[in-house]
Design a protein around this motif. Structure first.
Motif, PDB file in Angstrom:
ATOM      1  N   UNK A 211       0.830  -1.206   0.000  1.00 45.10           N
ATOM      2  CA  UNK A 211       0.000   0.000   0.000  1.00 45.10           C
ATOM      3  C   UNK A 211       0.866   1.258   0.000  1.00 45.10           C
ATOM      4  N   UNK A 212       0.458   2.211  -0.845  1.00 45.04           N
ATOM      5  CA  UNK A 212       1.056   3.544  -0.858  1.00 45.04           C
ATOM      6  C   UNK A 212      -0.098   4.502  -0.582  1.00 45.04           C
ATOM      7  N   UNK A 213      -0.150   5.004   0.632  1.00 43.23           N
ATOM      8  CA  UNK A 213      -1.307   5.758   1.109  1.00 43.23           C
ATOM      9  C   UNK A 213      -1.040   7.254   1.065  1.00 43.23           C
ATOM     10  N   UNK A 214      -1.903   7.990   0.365  1.00 46.63           N
ATOM     11  CA  UNK A 214      -1.776   9.448   0.259  1.00 46.63           C
ATOM     12  C   UNK A 214      -2.656  10.111   1.307  1.00 46.63           C
ATOM     13  N   UNK A 215      -2.069  11.028   2.091  1.00 50.40           N
ATOM     14  CA  UNK A 215      -2.763  11.620   3.224  1.00 50.40           C
ATOM     15  C   UNK A 215      -3.643  12.799   2.818  1.00 50.40           C
ATOM     16  N   UNK A 216      -4.757  12.501   2.141  1.00 45.82           N
ATOM     17  CA  UNK A 216      -5.746  13.526   1.803  1.00 45.82           C
ATOM     18  C   UNK A 216      -6.739  13.749   2.939  1.00 45.82           C
TER      19      UNK A 216
ATOM     20  N   UNK B 166       0.689   1.751   9.083  1.00 49.30           N
ATOM     21  CA  UNK B 166       1.938   1.356   9.747  1.00 49.30           C
ATOM     22  C   UNK B 166       1.906  -0.120  10.119  1.00 49.30           C
ATOM     23  N   UNK B 167       0.769  -0.589  10.603  1.00 53.48           N
ATOM     24  CA  UNK B 167       0.652  -1.992  11.008  1.00 53.48           C
ATOM     25  C   UNK B 167       0.944  -2.936   9.856  1.00 53.48           C
ATOM     26  N   UNK B 168       0.454  -2.613   8.671  1.00 52.95           N
ATOM     27  CA  UNK B 168       0.612  -3.502   7.517  1.00 52.95           C
ATOM     28  C   UNK B 168       1.941  -3.278   6.806  1.00 52.95           C
ATOM     29  N   UNK B 169       2.665  -2.227   7.207  1.00 57.40           N
ATOM     30  CA  UNK B 169       3.968  -1.969   6.594  1.00 57.40           C
ATOM     31  C   UNK B 169       3.887  -1.237   5.273  1.00 57.40           C
ATOM     32  N   UNK B 170       2.814  -0.426   5.085  1.00 62.76           N
ATOM     33  CA  UNK B 170       2.685   0.357   3.863  1.00 62.76           C
ATOM     34  C   UNK B 170       3.498   1.637   3.928  1.00 62.76           C
ATOM     35  N   UNK B 171       3.378   2.455   2.896  1.00 66.10           N
ATOM     36  CA  UNK B 171       4.121   3.715   2.815  1.00 66.10           C
ATOM     37  C   UNK B 171       3.162   4.890   2.917  1.00 66.10           C
ATOM     38  N   UNK B 172       3.461   5.816   3.827  1.00 72.01           N
ATOM     39  CA  UNK B 172       2.676   7.028   4.007  1.00 72.01           C
ATOM     40  C   UNK B 172       3.232   8.146   3.119  1.00 72.01           C
ATOM     41  N   UNK B 173       2.379   8.749   2.301  1.00 67.73           N
ATOM     42  CA  UNK B 173       2.774   9.930   1.531  1.00 67.73           C
ATOM     43  C   UNK B 173       2.092  11.125   2.180  1.00 67.73           C
TER      44      UNK B 173
END
Length: 549
Positions: free
Chosen positions: A217-222, A238-245
């Motif tokens: 997952x690449x999550x965009x903080x809208x 964070x739990x799943x180890x994705x990437x926060x944008x």
């Protein structure tokens, strides 16, 4: 006794510990040129937690953050509870008086504020009851530095925690408060909604499941992190180890640039965010599926279809601040794929069923009995369980009222269909839901009534292409006549522009009316109660009334 069972308390803190161990070198956070691996993310949270303790923050103390979606805000969701403290994330769109109320009511001892937003705090910085220190975050990417407030900058603050013993990514009591999120004050002063470590941990799991997050997952903080702790997504991704944008402000051009640069797979937000994305000049049809989890108002069937054509998949959820954000989800049924597109989209616009860690969504009558599941009989939506708040901070009476009969009362009215899915139909209160934010008509009316020329006012929600709905005010002046576009009353002018500026000085600008209509009188009952439904019928003629989702 053989077979003794040892259990650990649930907390989302364990999620960062695990990801830092499993994915130490993986990129966890991206903001402009800044990058944090998961190991660096955990170290940053540890340093801030130590800095808080070195600054005199004790277990249970409240720490307030007034920040946009910066990496520092994401770190705070782990650092503050790691220090044993309680996070109070404040709406960045509030006025000075509203921010002061939240800081005073929560008893926050330390405030971390963005330099650009410091102007909101500066006028009352010396008057805050419990705040002993204000830390300023300077974002090089921000359009301006804002007004500096006496106190350390963020780097100097963090330096206090560069040395010290490791901190445990665990808690002794999973029912301890992890955060306090303030409502929009729809019935007066905002209430402080207390989340627990257990609730945040479990709601995060629901977010992972229903939004289909994976380690890729690449999550965009809208979605603002101040809103229900970003629906618990700081902990979930964070739990799943994705990437926060991280994203400082929602702009169509920036969103599409980041989608292209990073291959964004997920984002959350109100329907206004969806509209911004769809209508941006930079919009393109994606060659992969991007999951958009939305709430704030039910997405129109036409919107769902348009998004699907562009490569997006809509996940429709419903909830309130008191339910950690989403409580229910419109769970897609395989059989719907065979339906006509319009019929399928209509089914997807319903609020659905309880999420995987929530209890069943109930619709009840005044006696707390479930209404008939006929898609027509209305009742109030009530909820309980792990996804419902611990209670209102320092408000035992309000908590007792909210949980009358053992269930949390949403104040929303809806129906249940034979398939068990719930659909909202109306509100018990006259709340305006604008861009996913709840606006109290009473609050707006009081701001308008404070003008010396105003005799009476009624505020309702009216259609708005961008925000779904916006407040509109109907105003009766004490005296005066319309002259050259301006109304006068006893020498005081009360034109539309002047009244709007007056309101914006009293409350957050986004709560101000879309328009003001001057009328000779308001429709009333024989007892003098304003009949707002008559005003609504005129304004919503030909429109499908938008309701909260």
């Amino acid at each position: 006794m053989p077979g003794a069972v040892y259990q650990t308390e649930l907390t989302p803190l364990s999620y960062l510990r695990r990801s830092a161990e499993v994915y130490p070198d993986k990129t966890a956070i991206v903001y402009g040129d800044r990058r944090y691996s998961y190991a660096e993310f955990a170290e940053a949270a540890t340093q801030v937690a130590r800095a808080l303790r070195a600054s005199g923050i004790a277990p249970g103390d409240r720490v307030a953050y007034l920040l946009p979606n910066l990496p520092e805000m994401l770190v705070a969701h782990f650092a503050v509870p790691l220090a044993g403290a309680v996070l109070v994330a404040i709406n960045t769109r509030l006025s000075t008086d509203e921010v002061r109320y939240i800081l005073d009511h929560s008893g926050a001892k330390l405030l971390v504020v963005d330099a650009v937003l410091a102007a909101t705090v500066a006028p009352v910085a010396d008057e805050l009851a419990g705040v002993t220190e204000i830390v300023t975050v300077v974002d090089p990417a921000a359009p301006g530095s804002g007004d500096r407030i006496a106190g350390p900058d963020y780097d100097d603050f963090v330096a206090r925690g560069t040395a010290g013993e490791p901190l445990p990514w665990a808690v002794d009591d999973e029912l301890a408060t992890i955060s306090i999120n303030y409502t929009s004050g729809t019935t007066g002063r905002p209430k402080g909604v207390m989340y627990t470590h257990r609730g945040a941990n479990l709601n995060s799991l629901s977010e992972i499941v229903h939004s289909a997050h994976t380690p890729d997952s690449v999550y965009l903080w809208t979605l603002p992190m101040f809103h229900c702790n970003g629906w618990c997504t700081p902990w979930a991704v964070t739990a799943i180890g994705g990437t926060h944008i991280c994203l400082r402000e929602v702009r169509g051009d920036v969103i599409w640039r980041l989608i292209g640069e990073h291959g964004v797979t997920h984002l959350n937000g109100a329907p206004t965010v969806v509209t911004t994305i769809m209508n941006a000049p930079e919009a393109v049809t994606l060659d992969y599926q991007l999951v958009v989890t939305t709430a704030g108002a039910p997405p129109a069937p036409a919107t769902i279809l348009q998004m699907e054509r562009m490569g997006f998949r809509i996940v429709h959820v419903y909830g309130l601040t008191e339910t950690y954000g989403p409580y229910s989800v419109n769970q897609f049924q395989p059989a719907w794929a065979e339906l006509d597109a319009e019929e399928r989209a209509t089914l997807q616009a319903r609020q659905g069923v309880g999420m995987i860690t929530a209890e069943w969504l109930r619709v009840v009558d005044e006696n707390m009995a479930d209404v008939a599941a006929d898609g027509a009989t209305m009742g109030e939506i009530v909820m309980r369980g792990n996804n419902v708040m611990k209670g209102y901070f320092d408000d035992a009476e309000g908590t007792e009222r909210a949980f009358a009969g053992g269930w949390f009362h949403s104040g929303d009215l809806g129906v249940r269909y034979p398939d068990g899915y719930v659909e909202l139909r109306d509100r018990a209160k006259d709340v305006v839901v604008s861009g996913g934010e709840n606006i109290s008509t009473v609050e707006v009316e009081q701001a308008i009534m404070s003008h010396p020329a105003v005799l009476e006012v009624a505020v309702i929600g009216v259609p708005d292409e961008k925000w779904g709905e916006r407040p509109k005010a109907f105003v009766v002046l004490k005296s005066g006549a319309l002259k050259s576009g301006e109304l006068t009353s006893g020498g005081a002018t009360a034109g539309e522009d002047e009244l709007l500026e007056h309101v914006r000085a009293k409350i957050a600008r986004y709560k101000a009316p879309k328009a003001i209509e001057f009328v000779e009188e308001l429709p009333k009952t024989s007892t003098g109660k304003v009949q707002k439904f008559e005003l609504r019928e005129k304004e919503w003629a030909g429109e499908q009334h938008r309701i909260r989702g």
